[in-house]
Design an enzyme around this catalytic site. Sequence first.
Site, PDB file in Angstrom:
ATOM      1  N   GLY A  51       0.828  -1.212   0.000  1.00  0.00           N
ATOM      2  CA  GLY A  51       0.000   0.000   0.000  1.00  0.00           C
ATOM      3  C   GLY A  51       0.850   1.243   0.000  1.00  0.00           C
ATOM      4  O   GLY A  51       2.056   1.185  -0.232  1.00  0.00           O
ATOM      5  N   ASN A  52       0.216   2.374   0.218  1.00  0.00           N
ATOM      6  CA  ASN A  52       0.960   3.634   0.291  1.00  0.00           C
ATOM      7  C   ASN A  52       0.340   4.538   1.345  1.00  0.00           C
ATOM      8  O   ASN A  52      -0.673   4.192   1.943  1.00  0.00           O
ATOM      9  CB  ASN A  52       1.008   4.311  -1.080  1.00  0.00           C
TER      10      ASN A  52
END
Length: 435
Positions: free
Chosen positions: A203-204
């Site tokens: 993810g980020n």
Amino acid sequence: MKVVLGVSGGIAAYKACELLRLFTESGHEVRVVPTREALKFVGAPTWAALSGNPVSAEVWDDVHEVPHVRIGKQADLVVVAPATADVLARAAHGLAGDLLTNTLLTATCPVVFAPAMHTEMWQHPATRANVETLRERGAVVIDPAVGRLTGADTGPGRLPDPAEIFEVCLRVLRGRPRDLAGRKVVVSAGGTREAIDPVRYLGNRSSGRQGYALARTAAARGAEVTLVAANVTLPDPAGAKIVRVESASELRDAVLAAAADADAVVMAAAVADFRPATRHEAKIKKTDGEPEPIFLAKNPDILAELGTLRREARAAQTRHADAAQPLPAAADPDPVVAGLEPGDVVPRRERGAYPEVIVGFAAETHDVLANGQAKLARKGCDLLVVNQVGEGLAFGTPDNAATVLVAGGDPVEVPFGPKEALADVVWDLVAARLP
Ligand code: CTP
């Protein structure tokens, strides 16, 4: 400013207490005007104590002060939250059986309705027609949120978060334009998650705040907003239709579906460029030896794809408009195009052409402007909002500074400030590009 908070008889009346506090705490003078039915949910002493003003549902109290005319005439804003189907109907038809409906008839200031009711009531043709009538007369009617209603049912009909209604009211009080009325816009927000196995993902750090600010401001400016939200936990912006997604592939499907008849698409989401090439069906277990490497596969570039689809749609439009060119009816699966004669100009919406304005975002850690200019050209968008990211910058913060790069124009600097301010600059530039 003098605000009249109308409260009608729905279970969401208790949420209006929070809306009231938001107004009073920011220095507004609030007069609460409940309906008789609202007082069955929340009593007059609560409204009086929270507002510091007398409270009545009737025109017969303090008659010497002519409240049925005075309250509406003196107001800078009337907001009805929650607005039931009944109060919308009475307002649309000009009935005046209580203090609130009298106030609505005498108010010359802007009026905001935040409806809340069961889905069936909201979707009933009578309510639809009443909402249409109120909107035609200039009232702002916020579409209810989709979610859990009283009882076990869910659907459109929930009162939006009080803080979101408050934001809409503040914008109306500040006299911001509703220049996106009648426009359809799509905003993507948040950060995608690419599954490694059932419990882990790549993810980020995107919080979704900028995308949500864009959706909130577009809705407040009158647009019909589809917000494609990837893993965002913020309160839903009032009036936006929310499509929740997790991965880049889901985000792509949702954005492309909504983009087909949109006027503008703003890709504020942080989309993962890569995903694990294999998604393990079972949780990967810790083993004694070296961990297995994770191989990556490339995700589609949605922004670039939008640009390409639009270019192709425009080219097809030009081809079909040219009588000398035969229609590619047999080859073209589009049923609308198949029904047209050579020489017909294909209407944009029927053709399912792509948006007039496409906006990208680019978070860069270095060479911000140079990287941004290259990206603007590469992705074929009209505007690219570039900002620097890194420790304490942009991600998850309420404020942001950015430069908006404009295809074929000069860049626009947006100084450090709330993400709503940046969102407004983006919509100003978008609005200027819409025919
Ligand atoms: N974007 C997209 N699809 C992707 C990746 C990015 O639509 N697979 C969009 C983002 O929503 C954003 C813009 O493209 O609006 C720029 O994203 P960014 O990650 O900066 O672009 P990249 O092409 O991935 O460039 P970089 O090499 O800097 O990561």
